[in-house]
Each structure stands twice: as C-alpha cells, then as structure tokens.
Design a protein around this motif. Sequence first.
Motif, mmCIF file in Angstrom:
data_model
loop_
_atom_site.group_PDB
_atom_site.id
_atom_site.type_symbol
_atom_site.label_atom_id
_atom_site.label_comp_id
_atom_site.label_asym_id
_atom_site.label_seq_id
_atom_site.Cartn_x
_atom_site.Cartn_y
_atom_site.Cartn_z
ATOM 1 N N CYS A 27 0.821 -1.220 0.000
ATOM 2 C CA CYS A 27 0.000 0.000 0.000
ATOM 3 C C CYS A 27 0.848 1.261 0.000
ATOM 4 O O CYS A 27 0.326 2.367 0.061
ATOM 5 N N GLY A 28 2.148 1.112 -0.060
ATOM 6 C CA GLY A 28 3.038 2.267 -0.061
ATOM 7 C C GLY A 28 4.485 1.807 -0.132
ATOM 8 O O GLY A 28 4.764 0.643 -0.417
ATOM 9 N N GLU A 29 5.378 2.765 0.169
ATOM 10 C CA GLU A 29 6.798 2.477 0.028
ATOM 11 C C GLU A 29 7.593 3.367 0.969
ATOM 12 O O GLU A 29 7.251 4.533 1.167
ATOM 13 N N LEU A 30 8.645 2.810 1.530
ATOM 14 C CA LEU A 30 9.599 3.573 2.316
ATOM 15 C C LEU A 30 10.969 3.402 1.673
ATOM 16 O O LEU A 30 11.379 2.288 1.376
ATOM 17 N N GLU A 31 11.633 4.513 1.466
ATOM 18 C CA GLU A 31 12.968 4.485 0.862
ATOM 19 C C GLU A 31 13.965 4.981 1.899
ATOM 20 O O GLU A 31 13.735 5.984 2.567
ATOM 21 N N SER A 32 15.047 4.235 2.019
ATOM 22 C CA SER A 32 16.080 4.619 2.976
ATOM 23 C C SER A 32 17.407 4.758 2.257
ATOM 24 O O SER A 32 17.502 4.527 1.052
#
Length: 125
Positions: free
Chosen positions: A57-62
């Motif tokens: 349902c989304g994305e996290l970028e590190s």
Amino acid sequence: MSNPQQLRYSKEHEWLSAVEDGVATIGITEFAANALGDVVYAQLPEVGDTVTEGETCGELESTKSVSDLYSPVTGEVTAANQDVVDDPALVNSAPFEGGWLFKVRITEEPKDLLTADEYSEFSGN
C-alpha cells in the motif's frame, strides 16, 4: 528494544493500534526502522484509498534500500501522516509515536497479528 504491549504486530513488521470507533493507526516497528536505516522518502496510501491485508500500500525508501509497505488490515484509509511525508526521519526517531504512517477504518478483522511478546520472539529482539 521494547515493543509496546498495547499494540499488535504483523510478520511484515507493521504495528497496529487498538481500534477506536472502527479506526486503527498503523506504522512500522522499531526493528524494521532500524533494519531500513535512515528513511529519506515515504509514499503512503491516500485518504479514501482501500487497503487490503497483506498487500502493498506504499513504500519507504532509505539510504540502504527501498521497502514496500504492507497493510496489516483491510479497510479504507482515513488519514495519512503528512508529517512523515514531510520529514521521513520520524519513522526512525519515533516509530511508535510521531512516526505513525496511516489510519484505516477496518472492514475485516485482521488475522494472524502477534502480541508484543510474540513479535519480539519472531523478530529475535
């Protein structure tokens, strides 16, 4: 690292608050935030979106990688944390407080959520 006892946890490392008026708050665990490294970008579901338990349902970028965000419940998004979009580092500095990600009006009871102790055993922390 301590997982708050009042929350429930998914095996994809999301947490879910107690449901109030059918709405639960969702975020990622401190374990997941530490594994990701410094979060620099957050794409969250939008208000009105329908999310499905176990689906992206989304994305996290590190600084280390990009990670999909999975919903631990099925329902309609009622809020997205604009503070996290503006300052993604909140996911690392306050994963259980100001770093929450979105709120969902639950339409189906979640399955297979873990207690804090079960999640600690599962994640090895």
